[in-house]
Design a protein around this motif. Sequence first.
Motif, PDB file in Angstrom:
ATOM      1  N   VAL A 141     -47.758  70.859  80.746  1.00  0.00           N
ATOM      2  CA  VAL A 141     -48.263  72.221  80.938  1.00  0.00           C
ATOM      3  C   VAL A 141     -47.243  73.154  80.295  1.00  0.00           C
ATOM      4  CG1 VAL A 141     -48.896  73.999  82.604  1.00  0.00           C
ATOM      5  CG2 VAL A 141     -49.418  71.592  83.102  1.00  0.00           C
ATOM      6  N   GLN A 142     -47.669  73.856  79.251  1.00  0.00           N
ATOM      7  CA  GLN A 142     -46.750  74.691  78.487  1.00  0.00           C
ATOM      8  C   GLN A 142     -46.911  76.163  78.863  1.00  0.00           C
ATOM      9  OE1 GLN A 142     -45.135  73.556  74.806  1.00  0.00           O
ATOM     10  NE2 GLN A 142     -47.084  72.746  74.074  1.00  0.00           N
ATOM     11  N   MET A 143     -45.793  76.813  79.151  1.00  0.00           N
ATOM     12  CA  MET A 143     -45.808  78.256  79.332  1.00  0.00           C
ATOM     13  C   MET A 143     -45.925  78.919  77.956  1.00  0.00           C
ATOM     14  SD  MET A 143     -45.855  78.855  82.479  1.00  0.00           S
ATOM     15  CE  MET A 143     -45.776  80.640  82.236  1.00  0.00           C
ATOM     16  N   HIS A 144     -46.824  79.918  77.869  1.00  0.00           N
ATOM     17  CA  HIS A 144     -47.087  80.537  76.571  1.00  0.00           C
ATOM     18  C   HIS A 144     -47.069  82.055  76.705  1.00  0.00           C
ATOM     19  CE1 HIS A 144     -49.678  80.516  72.652  1.00  0.00           C
ATOM     20  NE2 HIS A 144     -48.553  81.199  72.552  1.00  0.00           N
ATOM     21  N   TYR A 145     -45.871  82.615  76.514  1.00  0.00           N
ATOM     22  CA  TYR A 145     -45.691  84.067  76.522  1.00  0.00           C
ATOM     23  C   TYR A 145     -45.163  84.560  75.183  1.00  0.00           C
ATOM     24  CZ  TYR A 145     -41.545  81.675  78.238  1.00  0.00           C
ATOM     25  OH  TYR A 145     -40.539  80.756  78.422  1.00  0.00           O
ATOM     26  N   LEU A 146     -44.951  83.654  74.233  1.00  0.00           N
ATOM     27  CA  LEU A 146     -44.520  84.050  72.895  1.00  0.00           C
ATOM     28  C   LEU A 146     -45.677  84.736  72.178  1.00  0.00           C
ATOM     29  CD1 LEU A 146     -42.800  80.680  71.936  1.00  0.00           C
ATOM     30  CD2 LEU A 146     -41.647  82.761  72.711  1.00  0.00           C
ATOM     31  N   PRO A 147     -45.414  85.752  71.364  1.00  0.00           N
ATOM     32  CA  PRO A 147     -46.515  86.464  70.693  1.00  0.00           C
ATOM     33  C   PRO A 147     -47.219  85.575  69.674  1.00  0.00           C
ATOM     34  CG  PRO A 147     -44.386  87.230  69.883  1.00  0.00           C
ATOM     35  CD  PRO A 147     -44.094  86.339  71.058  1.00  0.00           C
ATOM     36  N   LEU A 148     -48.546  85.576  69.725  1.00  0.00           N
ATOM     37  CA  LEU A 148     -49.327  84.667  68.891  1.00  0.00           C
ATOM     38  C   LEU A 148     -49.310  85.014  67.412  1.00  0.00           C
ATOM     39  CD1 LEU A 148     -52.305  83.790  71.216  1.00  0.00           C
ATOM     40  CD2 LEU A 148     -51.089  82.148  69.773  1.00  0.00           C
ATOM     41  N   PHE A 149     -48.804  86.191  67.044  1.00  0.00           N
ATOM     42  CA  PHE A 149     -48.670  86.478  65.616  1.00  0.00           C
ATOM     43  C   PHE A 149     -47.459  85.762  65.032  1.00  0.00           C
ATOM     44  CE2 PHE A 149     -46.369  89.995  67.727  1.00  0.00           C
ATOM     45  CZ  PHE A 149     -45.117  89.853  67.155  1.00  0.00           C
ATOM     46  N   HIS A 150     -46.626  85.176  65.878  1.00  0.00           N
ATOM     47  CA  HIS A 150     -45.378  84.535  65.459  1.00  0.00           C
ATOM     48  C   HIS A 150     -45.588  83.033  65.339  1.00  0.00           C
ATOM     49  CE1 HIS A 150     -41.101  83.619  65.252  1.00  0.00           C
ATOM     50  NE2 HIS A 150     -40.823  84.910  65.240  1.00  0.00           N
ATOM     51  N   LEU A 151     -44.986  82.429  64.306  1.00  0.00           N
ATOM     52  CA  LEU A 151     -45.175  80.997  64.086  1.00  0.00           C
ATOM     53  C   LEU A 151     -44.549  80.154  65.185  1.00  0.00           C
ATOM     54  CD1 LEU A 151     -46.767  79.724  61.817  1.00  0.00           C
ATOM     55  CD2 LEU A 151     -44.640  79.114  60.713  1.00  0.00           C
ATOM     56  N   TYR A 152     -43.587  80.705  65.893  1.00  0.00           N
ATOM     57  CA  TYR A 152     -43.013  79.984  67.029  1.00  0.00           C
ATOM     58  C   TYR A 152     -44.102  79.694  68.058  1.00  0.00           C
ATOM     59  CZ  TYR A 152     -39.448  78.989  70.682  1.00  0.00           C
ATOM     60  OH  TYR A 152     -38.662  78.411  71.662  1.00  0.00           O
ATOM     61  N   ALA A 153     -44.931  80.677  68.346  1.00  0.00           N
ATOM     62  CA  ALA A 153     -46.008  80.479  69.311  1.00  0.00           C
ATOM     63  C   ALA A 153     -47.064  79.511  68.789  1.00  0.00           C
ATOM     64  CB  ALA A 153     -46.654  81.820  69.650  1.00  0.00           C
ATOM     65  N   ILE A 154     -47.478  79.709  67.542  1.00  0.00           N
ATOM     66  CA  ILE A 154     -48.530  78.874  66.973  1.00  0.00           C
ATOM     67  C   ILE A 154     -48.058  77.437  66.820  1.00  0.00           C
ATOM     68  CG2 ILE A 154     -49.960  78.492  64.921  1.00  0.00           C
ATOM     69  CD1 ILE A 154     -49.908  81.556  64.508  1.00  0.00           C
TER      70      ILE A 154
END
Length: 573
Positions: free
Chosen positions: A253-266
Amino acid sequence: MSAMRRWRTRNVPRSPSDRGPFLIDLFGNPRLGDLPLQAARNWPQRTALVFGDARWTFAELHAAVDRSAWALMRAGFGPGDRIGLWFTNRPEYIFLLFAVSRIGAIAVPLNTRYRSRDMAYCLAQSECNALIYAEQSGPIDYGAILAEVLPGRKAAPGGGVACAAFPHLRRLIAIGDSKIDEADTLAGLIAASGPVDAAAVAARAAAVAVDDLAMIVYTSGTTGNAKGAMLSHAGVRLCILRSVIWGTSFRDVQMHYLPLFHLYAIGFVTVPSIALGASQILMETFEPELALDLAEREKATIVHGFDPHYRDLLDSQRRRARDLGSLRMGSFPSGPDNCVAIVRRANAELCPIYPSFGMTETWGGITAGFMDSDVEQRSEASGFPVPGVEVRIVDPETGRAQPAGALGEIQVRSFSLMQGYYRMPAESEAALLPDGFLRTGDAGYLREDGYLRFTGRYKDMLKVGGENVAPAEVEALLLELPGVLDASVVGYPDDRLNEVAAAFLIVDKAAAVDIAAVQRHCRGRVASFKIPRHVFIVDGFPMTPSGKVQKVKLREVAGRHHAQVQSMARGQA
């Protein structure tokens, strides 16, 4: 497919109609738009996405992706079209990211910190054919910004929008309501498209090649206009390989608060989660208190973040402890020396933190820390190259390869490298070398244990009397000085040494921090040539839209100060 090219997970829940084993071809080349369908076949009823009180299974996520894909097809979009995404984290972002790829179009994630000037530049430079946006997010009126960016717009015959300043733009598509009359709504396009023709969507997806562009992602542009890195579907494989090294699976289960415009999130959350069956707990923005509450409630296993994320999470946990025993790891895009302290603290107080080094041009992290690495490797190294990735260190002046331990420019060759910068041939040629390596512009060295160590941007390195000085090392030391809240070190012109270190500091108002205090603090701890000769106390740093310090502007301030001092000295002579 041979057994050697398969990765098998046993006892995976699947539908009665799915009689075959769950297989992922780790050495193949999955396309971005294929992942939701594969996940729906492997884990149809498992939770794929959580956003607030809403939940989607993998079957439901795939259906939402295909609904969006069909709506875009019916609206006239197809292979090669560039579709901008400009809104904060919402489930629709994930649906659309995959939908755009599924129909052979190219996603253009746009930074939500962009304002009118940034937005006008990227919208024109990317030649976007459509822009999908949200009218409002928190206090920011994106609709008003967009209305300012698109003067003279009008409804196009047959639907859509026309604007002379942006001749490629055919449609504005709002998530929710819009005050712009010429905009469509996503819900309206989906309703007008009728029942999904799954066969037509699948046929469009099947025509997409691995080497086709999946995204154009804009770099931060610390020294000038942002550049759009052209990324193909080949990078999907990199995201999966890196996460497999970290043991990511349908149990995570991954926490996902990184902005989706950023490749880190994607690349670290969205792609591997869907490829490997993990759940995503999506947050619109990063709020550390809420993030930890959700991590406890959802029994999160993986967290991600830069040093500010971890600092906020750790401080929040100290203020109010939650049960975070489910956490098994965190990722960290390894930073230079000034990040080591917070990563060590996260390793000790939160969970094992594994480093990675990468950049937009490489499709994100091209290294990963091994699961059996020790705390020193996890805190002070930048990971080991992922299979299929080559890393070399070269002298930036001579181009000669450097031995282990010797500092130089990090250069990378990988199946995931960008194809170049969109509509920037000169910049592309400068970055991509004839032998296939990418010049990263980053400084670092390869350690004796094979791990990479990133030390900072090469253009930020100081040359003090012929000695290299990494600003991050000095910044880390300055952050230990009581009263210093943040520090940024740049070069200051010097007649004898060419340049010396100048420190820009944000300090507590009650603290007595000056040049004498700084030099006392540094003396005896670092070599004398690394100690700042000038100190500027400031209220804040100039930042890029993605939150990076624009050191070029700090150097300009230092240069103007030096010129003023020289002018005064000449006047007194």
